[in-house]
Design an enzyme around this catalytic site. Structure first.
Site, PDB file in Angstrom:
ATOM      1  N   LYS A  69       0.914  -1.262  -0.126  1.00 11.25           N
ATOM      2  CA  LYS A  69       0.100  -0.110  -0.208  1.00 11.25           C
ATOM      3  C   LYS A  69       0.696   1.237  -0.120  1.00 11.25           C
ATOM      4  O   LYS A  69       0.271   2.394  -0.160  1.00 11.25           O
ATOM      5  CB  LYS A  69      -0.931  -0.033   1.222  1.00 11.25           C
ATOM      6  CG  LYS A  69      -1.870  -1.038   1.090  1.00 11.25           C
ATOM      7  CD  LYS A  69      -2.965  -1.326  -0.151  1.00 11.25           C
ATOM      8  CE  LYS A  69      -3.624  -0.137  -0.635  1.00 11.25           C
ATOM      9  NZ  LYS A  69      -4.644  -0.306  -1.378  1.00 11.25           N
ATOM     10  N   SER A 129      -2.977 -12.309   3.781  1.00  9.53           N
ATOM     11  CA  SER A 129      -3.293 -12.206   2.423  1.00  9.53           C
ATOM     12  C   SER A 129      -2.053 -12.872   1.570  1.00  9.53           C
ATOM     13  O   SER A 129      -2.470 -13.105   0.276  1.00  9.53           O
ATOM     14  CB  SER A 129      -3.797 -10.872   2.117  1.00  9.53           C
ATOM     15  OG  SER A 129      -2.471  -9.860   2.184  1.00  9.53           O
TER      16      SER A 129
END
Ligand code: PMP
Length: 316
Positions: free
Chosen positions: A61, A278
């Site tokens: 991110k 994830s």
């Protein structure tokens, strides 16, 4: 914050000695091959992952946060004292908070209270303003609260809107996609990515399909709404992020929490890669897909490292 690699009396005049983390430590991550976990695959099939935990604040991110903030600064939407505000399940917030300190942008984050304690502690350490929302309303509820706050005080806030801001997916179109294309010598056949905002899959997938339309783009999604895999969304029941482009996605593989945890454990114990949940989900899907192939190069993304998950029961 600047770090000097060699401190000499002339350092302040010679900028080549100065490391600018915001510019130099986001992107250009290595591609790692899962050699041990691929042992039973056809010899012509290789599985690789982008090591996104090596970005400055520890996750994929950073790429989106950097491009969102730089675009807003260039367009004059930030920089005059406005606070950046957004809903986040943690990693984007950590990226904003880090870049915010470096670029002097104040940051407010609205986050579900049930994200891992490590995320909350990191954000407090970085001095971001935190608003924790009830677990029951999830990330979509946090998004609604941000929208209300911005509507009430539009001059105070710049709504970074990672779910709707094109600067998110464009970070991957400009960088993640081209990096993978070059790192695989244009040989990639499948790209597999877990979907949160959809920035990674949309930006990278669009770029790769433009280079070679035969490349298959595969999304990874959790099995149910309250799935426990932080950072990714159950699109069948969640608000579909406006930047997610389903047209470039060829297939979807569903992964549950137990599979993600088991694979995160195997990645640390068999490959030496201490990565997050994830990443476990992404690797599960990438290897499942690879088992069906006779040849090919499957590339996935490991969005973050395992340190932020140590308080969970994954490795106990
Ligand atoms: N994994 C983790 C741990 C994340 O924080 C995110 C971002 N929410 C993703 C995967 C998904 O990335 P994207 O938002 O680009 O779809």
């Amino acid at each position: 914050m600047v770090l000097h690699t060699h401190v000499t009396p002339e350092t302040h005049q010679h900028s080549e000695n100065v490391w600018n983390p915001h510019n130099e430590s986001i992107g250009n991550t290595p591609l790692v091959e899962l050699t041990n976990l691929s042992k039973n695959l056809s010899p012509n099939v290789r599985v690789m992952a982008k090591a996104e935990w090596l970005n400055l604040s520890g996750s994929v991110k950073d790429r989106a946060a950097k491009n969102i903030i730089e675009t807003a600064l260039a367009e004059g939407k930030l920089g005059n004292g406005q606070r950046l505000i957004d809903a986040t399940s943690g990693n984007t917030g950590i990226g904003y908070a880090t870049a915010g300190k470096m670029l002097n942008v104040p940051v407010t984050l609205v986050m579900p209270e049930n994200v891992s304690q490590e995320r909350i502690m990191i954000l407090r350490a970085l001095g971001a303003e935190l608003i924790l929302t009830p677990a029951a309303i999830g990330i979509d509820g946090a998004i609604g609260i941000v929208q209300d706050m911005v509507a009430k005080e539009p001059d105070k806030y710049f709504h970074a809107d990672q779910y709707g801001n094109p600067a998110n997916w464009k970070a991957h179109y400009k960088h993640t996609g081209p990096e993978i294309w070059e790192q695989t010598n244009h040989q990639i056949t499948h790209f597999v990515a877990a979907v949160g905002t959809g920035g990674t899959i949309t930006g990278t997938g669009t770029f790769l399909k433009e280079q070679n339309p035969a490349i298959r783009i595969v999304s990874v999604q959790p099995d149910k709404p309250k799935h426990g895999i932080q950072g990714i969304k159950h699109l069948a029941t969640a608000i579909v992020p406006p930047i997610y482009n389903p047209d470039i996605v060829d297939d979807t593989i569903i992964v549950n929490l137990d599979q993600a945890k088991d694979m995160a454990r195997r990645l640390s114990q068999e490959e030496g890669l201490l990565v997050g949940l994830s990443a476990g989900a992404a690797a599960t899907a990438a290897l499942q897909l690879a088992e069906t192939l006779d040849e090919g190069i499957v590339v996935t993304v490991f969005p973050d490292g395992g340190f932020k998950y140590l308080s969970m029961d994954i490795w106990k």
